[in-house]
Design an enzyme around this catalytic site. Structure first.
Site, short mmCIF file in Angstrom:
data_model
loop_
_atom_site.label_atom_id
_atom_site.label_comp_id
_atom_site.label_asym_id
_atom_site.label_seq_id
_atom_site.Cartn_x
_atom_site.Cartn_y
_atom_site.Cartn_z
N ILE A 42 0.86 -1.18 0.00
CA ILE A 42 0.00 0.00 0.00
C ILE A 42 0.90 1.23 0.00
O ILE A 42 1.51 1.56 1.02
CB ILE A 42 -0.94 -0.01 1.22
CG1 ILE A 42 -1.81 -1.27 1.21
CG2 ILE A 42 -1.81 1.26 1.22
CD1 ILE A 42 -2.69 -1.45 2.44
N GLU A 43 0.98 1.87 -1.17
CA GLU A 43 1.86 3.03 -1.31
C GLU A 43 1.14 4.32 -0.95
O GLU A 43 -0.09 4.35 -0.83
CB GLU A 43 2.38 3.09 -2.75
CG GLU A 43 3.24 1.90 -3.10
CD GLU A 43 3.75 1.91 -4.53
OE1 GLU A 43 4.58 1.06 -4.85
OE2 GLU A 43 3.29 2.77 -5.34
N CYS A 52 4.83 -2.58 2.83
CA CYS A 52 4.93 -3.80 2.01
C CYS A 52 3.75 -4.75 2.23
O CYS A 52 3.04 -4.69 3.25
CB CYS A 52 6.20 -4.57 2.37
SG CYS A 52 7.73 -3.66 2.08
N GLU A 54 3.87 -7.93 2.99
CA GLU A 54 4.06 -8.77 4.17
C GLU A 54 3.58 -8.05 5.43
O GLU A 54 3.00 -8.64 6.32
CB GLU A 54 5.54 -9.16 4.33
CG GLU A 54 6.10 -9.98 3.18
CD GLU A 54 6.72 -9.11 2.08
OE1 GLU A 54 6.25 -7.98 1.84
OE2 GLU A 54 7.69 -9.58 1.47
N CYS A 85 11.76 -7.83 1.75
CA CYS A 85 12.81 -6.83 1.98
C CYS A 85 13.37 -7.03 3.40
O CYS A 85 12.84 -7.79 4.21
CB CYS A 85 12.25 -5.42 1.81
SG CYS A 85 11.25 -4.84 3.19
N CYS A 88 10.89 -6.36 6.26
CA CYS A 88 9.87 -7.40 6.40
C CYS A 88 10.47 -8.70 6.93
O CYS A 88 9.79 -9.44 7.64
CB CYS A 88 9.16 -7.65 5.07
SG CYS A 88 8.00 -6.33 4.67
#
Ligand code: ZN
Length: 130
Positions: A42-43, A52, A54, A85, A88
């Site tokens: 969700i940007e 992210c 996750e 990443c 995460c």
């Protein structure tokens, strides 16, 4: 086996809010009681405020009262295998055992299986501050 987890991650990926990177990611977690929680990235227009897939899935899991991850599937639309990443990896480790499985997926299904210990060796342990 874990094909349902792959399907949950792929379904979640379709709900990503990624208008800036155009890099949709989906993740799905299975907890030790068999429940599945999924999430997408969700940007935000203020780029550092996004998060992210996750992390979204972990949030759903914790809000459902679950705290033990057994398996995780991750898929990205534009990357054949998309490992979590660094941030995460630490977030997943918080709720995982060393042998918690991480499935890296593409559109065809699970392509690579790793463990959280593979992804985050020598992780910061909660015992260190206990
Ligand atoms: Zn991440």
């Amino acid at each position: 086996m874990a094909h349902d987890l792959f399907e949950a991650a792929r379904t979640a990926m379709a709900r990503a809010h990624a208008p800036y990177s155009k890099f949709p990611v989906g993740a799905a977690i299975r907890t030790d009681d068999g429940s599945v929680y999924s999430g997408a990235n969700i940007e935000n227009i203020s780029f550092p405020e996004g998060w992210c897939a996750e992390t979204t899935a972990i949030s759903h899991m914790v809000m459902a009262g679950q705290h033990k991850i057994r398996e995780v599937a991750v898929i990205a639309q534009k990357l054949a295998l998309c490992p979590p990443c660094g941030g995460c990896r630490q977030r997943l480790a918080e709720f995982s055992d060393a042998d918690t499985k991480i499935y890296l997926c593409d559109e065809a299904g699970i392509q690579k299986t790793m463990t959280i210990a593979d992804l985050l060796p020598h992780s910061f342990q909660t015992e260190a501050i206990g």
